[in-house]
Design a protein around this motif. Structure first.
Motif, PDB file in Angstrom:
ATOM      1  N   VAL A   7       0.627  -1.011   0.401  1.00 18.21           N
ATOM      2  CA  VAL A   7      -0.200  -0.105   0.103  1.00 18.21           C
ATOM      3  C   VAL A   7       1.287   1.012  -0.067  1.00 18.21           C
ATOM      4  O   VAL A   7       1.769   1.272   1.169  1.00 18.21           O
ATOM      5  CB  VAL A   7      -0.425   0.262   1.671  1.00 18.21           C
ATOM      6  CG1 VAL A   7      -1.933   1.466   1.482  1.00 18.21           C
ATOM      7  CG2 VAL A   7      -1.962  -1.043   0.989  1.00 18.21           C
ATOM      8  N   VAL A  19      -5.855   2.301   5.083  1.00 21.00           N
ATOM      9  CA  VAL A  19      -6.019   0.881   3.663  1.00 21.00           C
ATOM     10  C   VAL A  19      -5.240   0.041   4.518  1.00 21.00           C
ATOM     11  O   VAL A  19      -5.743  -1.280   4.656  1.00 21.00           O
ATOM     12  CB  VAL A  19      -6.167   1.652   3.055  1.00 21.00           C
ATOM     13  CG1 VAL A  19      -5.983   0.781   1.478  1.00 21.00           C
ATOM     14  CG2 VAL A  19      -6.540   2.873   2.551  1.00 21.00           C
ATOM     15  N   GLY A  22      -6.840  -1.498   7.539  1.00 22.54           N
ATOM     16  CA  GLY A  22      -8.548  -2.262   7.264  1.00 22.54           C
ATOM     17  C   GLY A  22      -8.553  -3.445   6.878  1.00 22.54           C
ATOM     18  O   GLY A  22      -9.359  -4.780   6.518  1.00 22.54           O
ATOM     19  N   LEU A  23      -7.622  -3.442   5.418  1.00 20.07           N
ATOM     20  CA  LEU A  23      -7.013  -4.799   4.525  1.00 20.07           C
ATOM     21  C   LEU A  23      -6.837  -5.590   5.583  1.00 20.07           C
ATOM     22  O   LEU A  23      -7.128  -7.155   5.264  1.00 20.07           O
ATOM     23  CB  LEU A  23      -6.217  -5.021   3.173  1.00 20.07           C
ATOM     24  CG  LEU A  23      -6.109  -4.259   2.103  1.00 20.07           C
ATOM     25  CD1 LEU A  23      -5.389  -4.065   1.808  1.00 20.07           C
ATOM     26  CD2 LEU A  23      -7.338  -4.948   1.307  1.00 20.07           C
ATOM     27  N   VAL A 194      -6.344   4.104  -5.082  1.00 23.04           N
ATOM     28  CA  VAL A 194      -7.452   4.274  -4.225  1.00 23.04           C
ATOM     29  C   VAL A 194      -7.300   5.607  -4.128  1.00 23.04           C
ATOM     30  O   VAL A 194      -6.314   6.529  -3.022  1.00 23.04           O
ATOM     31  CB  VAL A 194      -7.527   3.389  -2.653  1.00 23.04           C
ATOM     32  CG1 VAL A 194      -8.249   3.560  -2.425  1.00 23.04           C
ATOM     33  CG2 VAL A 194      -7.703   1.613  -3.329  1.00 23.04           C
ATOM     34  N   THR A 196      -8.735   8.855  -1.193  1.00 22.79           N
ATOM     35  CA  THR A 196      -9.236   8.686   0.109  1.00 22.79           C
ATOM     36  C   THR A 196      -9.558   9.886   0.077  1.00 22.79           C
ATOM     37  O   THR A 196     -10.139  11.105  -0.694  1.00 22.79           O
ATOM     38  CB  THR A 196      -8.342   7.902   1.350  1.00 22.79           C
ATOM     39  OG1 THR A 196      -6.590   9.590   0.571  1.00 22.79           O
ATOM     40  CG2 THR A 196      -7.785   6.685   0.492  1.00 22.79           C
ATOM     41  N   LEU A 224     -12.984   5.990  -1.485  1.00 25.75           N
ATOM     42  CA  LEU A 224     -12.914   5.475   0.544  1.00 25.75           C
ATOM     43  C   LEU A 224     -13.487   7.617   0.677  1.00 25.75           C
ATOM     44  O   LEU A 224     -13.409   8.264   0.486  1.00 25.75           O
ATOM     45  CB  LEU A 224     -12.133   5.949   1.483  1.00 25.75           C
ATOM     46  CG  LEU A 224     -11.434   3.742   1.349  1.00 25.75           C
ATOM     47  CD1 LEU A 224     -11.342   3.524  -0.727  1.00 25.75           C
ATOM     48  CD2 LEU A 224     -10.895   3.756   2.746  1.00 25.75           C
ATOM     49  N   VAL A 478     -12.745  -0.136   3.611  1.00 27.21           N
ATOM     50  CA  VAL A 478     -12.475  -1.375   2.411  1.00 27.21           C
ATOM     51  C   VAL A 478     -13.017  -2.168   1.953  1.00 27.21           C
ATOM     52  O   VAL A 478     -13.090  -1.959   0.938  1.00 27.21           O
ATOM     53  CB  VAL A 478     -11.055  -1.697   2.815  1.00 27.21           C
ATOM     54  CG1 VAL A 478     -10.683  -2.613   1.951  1.00 27.21           C
ATOM     55  CG2 VAL A 478      -9.856  -0.771   3.565  1.00 27.21           C
ATOM     56  N   VAL A 482     -13.991  -0.610  -1.641  1.00 24.09           N
ATOM     57  CA  VAL A 482     -12.794  -1.130  -2.680  1.00 24.09           C
ATOM     58  C   VAL A 482     -12.966  -2.437  -3.376  1.00 24.09           C
ATOM     59  O   VAL A 482     -13.759  -3.147  -2.259  1.00 24.09           O
ATOM     60  CB  VAL A 482     -11.651  -1.306  -1.688  1.00 24.09           C
ATOM     61  CG1 VAL A 482     -10.314  -1.717  -2.533  1.00 24.09           C
ATOM     62  CG2 VAL A 482     -10.950   0.287  -1.601  1.00 24.09           C
TER      63      VAL A 482
END
Length: 491
Positions: A7, A19, A22-23, A194, A196, A224, A478, A482
């Protein structure tokens, strides 16, 4: 061997840590064995693991992944200490104080070897490694020695997810510029982007997303919305600059005239300021980061936070007149780690920790203790029995946290020692080396209750804000916004 997702970001503070966390939680909850990783971190916010120190973000991400934090999650940590120097920590252990040029000339290869070895161990033990980059992946002056981004992408054979913050403006220029500037082999690894911190009508953004994808061939995997899950902050970028005031906790719906203000001096080398987040989450509590010259006239309590350079920050406070303001303040005072040392009568062997050559520096004399510095560093997770006194009067029972400090503090007179014979407390002041003190319900709730009583304000109902688990909130962000698309993961 595990798949690795890196990331990476177009800049600092774009949401990489959120992120990544969250992953980690999302995959863990789906039965995937996942581990966080950041090859090199620069932060004064650290946590103690059984093997030594790691940056706070990797400690948080390990909790999100439901695995014990280890030094493999963050094998290289640089802790800025002033005058262009940082303390270099390899595999959890402090090895040197280095300037930037000295680090790259004399230590970088050892750091790279440590990072590679740590990733290899994690990849052998897990299904997925979620790696977090540092700052921008497009710093062309550092591409030959960018351990957290370029080197990690290469030695981890990583798929790269590029994160950009739209709140700052210029998000498309940041994304396109980053893709133009990364090395060609790393550019080929970028599988998606992504965006945010988006506010407003998504349909107004769609034409830009389509144009970006058409221009670059990189799919936008998610947008996001602006939302703070409540994860601990990684570094002081999230705080106001030195000399400015900023208030946390004012969005809880409690009127200001029914709230208490906890003043926290914005130290130049502030560290582990995440200690204050649980207070800011309590209804009716305002945590105000204030300039060193603040009069404290509108404060109901004061907390002196940790510092990566206690001696220099103490001298800066003295020069700004904070000692006079503190002497005139008659409410509860708490010192945490470096703040505890400052509240004492003096610091001896100050040149071991400070950047000057003074052997003795006078403290504020609020607590009858004296601190002596040495080269030895304490790094440990601890459980203490709290027998509260002063601002924590009435709190009893076990409290958990961690200690990361140089120097030991000993009393110079009879004084209450409320943490299993450690720390020090008087009727109005308390000092301790225990970070995460206010994570413990008994300590936090007692401090808040006593602050309200001392201020003569009726305390609002409830001890903490009614918020969901921050790791689950990051995972939901996420999962809801995502699309995993080409990433080697699914949810």
């Amino acid at each position: 061997m595990a798949d690795t997702v890196l990331v990476a970001g177009t800049a600092s503070h774009v949401g990489k840590s959120t992120v990544a966390a969250g992953l980690c939680r999302l995959l863990a909850d789906r039965g995937v064995s996942v581990a966080p990783f950041k090859a090199q971190n620069m932060s004064t916010n650290a946590r103690a693991t059984p093997g030594g120190e790691v940056g706070v973000s990797q400690y948080v991400q390990a909790r999100a992944a439901r695995v014990p934090a280890t030094t493999d999650h963050n094998p290289v940590l640089l802790k800025p200490r002033g005058d262009g120097e940082s303390q270099l920590i390899l595999d959890g252990e402090a090895v040197a104080n280095v300037a930037a040029g000295e680090y790259y000339d004399g230590h970088w290869e050892a750091a790279r070897d440590a990072a590679r070895a740590a990733h290899t161990r994690l990849a052998a033990a897990h299904d997925v490694v979620v790696a977090e980059g540092a700052g921008s992946i497009a710093e062309i002056n550092l591409h030959d020695r960018d351990l957290a981004n370029v080197e990690t992408a290469r030695f981890a054979d990583a798929d790269v997810l590029l994160v950009a913050d739209i709140e700052r403006g210029g998000v498309f220029a940041s994304l396109v510029g980053t893709l133009e500037l990364v090395p060609d082999d790393v550019r080929e690894r970028i599988v998606g982007a992504v965006v945010t911190k988006f506010r407003g009508d998504r349909s107004l953004l769609d034409p830009g997303l389509d144009a970006f994808e058409e221009r670059t061939g990189v799919p936008v995997l998610g947008v996001l919305p602006y939302d703070d899950p409540g994860l601990p902050e990684e570094d002081s970028v999230a705080l106001p600059p030195v000399g400015e005031r900023s208030v946390r906790g004012a969005d809880d719906g409690v009127p200001d005239d029914r709230s208490v203000t906890v003043a926290v001096p914005r130290l130049p080398h502030i560290s582990n300021f995440t200690d204050l987040q649980p207070l800011a989450a309590a209804p009716g509590v305002r945590v105000a980061y204030v300039p060193l010259s603040d009069s404290l006239a509108d404060a109901d309590a004061v907390v002196l936070p940790g510092s990566k350079n206690t001696v220099d920050d103490l001298l800066a406070l003295r020069e700004a007149g904070f000692g006079d303001a503190l002497a005139a303040f008659d409410g509860p005072i708490v010192g945490l780690c470096g703040g505890y040392q400052m509240l004492g009568e003096a610091i001896l062997h100050a040149d071991v920790e400070g950047t000057g050559d003074a052997d003795r520096v006078e403290g504020f004399g609020v607590l009858p203790v004296r601190t002596t510095f040495s080269a030895e560093k304490t790094v440990e997770h601890v459980t203490r029995y709290l027998d509260g006194a002063g601002p924590l009067a009435g709190a009893t029972g076990p409290v958990e946290g961690y200690e990361i400090h140089m120097g030991d503090s000993e009393p110079t007179a009879d004084v209450s020692r409320p943490f299993d014979g450690g720390g020090a407390a008087t009727a109005t002041a308390l000092g301790t080396y225990l970070h995460d003190l206010f994570v413990n319900d008994a300590a936090r709730d007692t401090f808040v209750r006593n602050a309200f009583e001392d201020a003569g304000i009726e305390r609002p109902a409830g001890a903490t804000a009614d918020r969901a688990d921050p790791y689950d909130r990051a995972a939901a962000l996420v999962a809801d916004h995502v699309d995993p698309g080409p990433l080697p993961v699914e949810w």
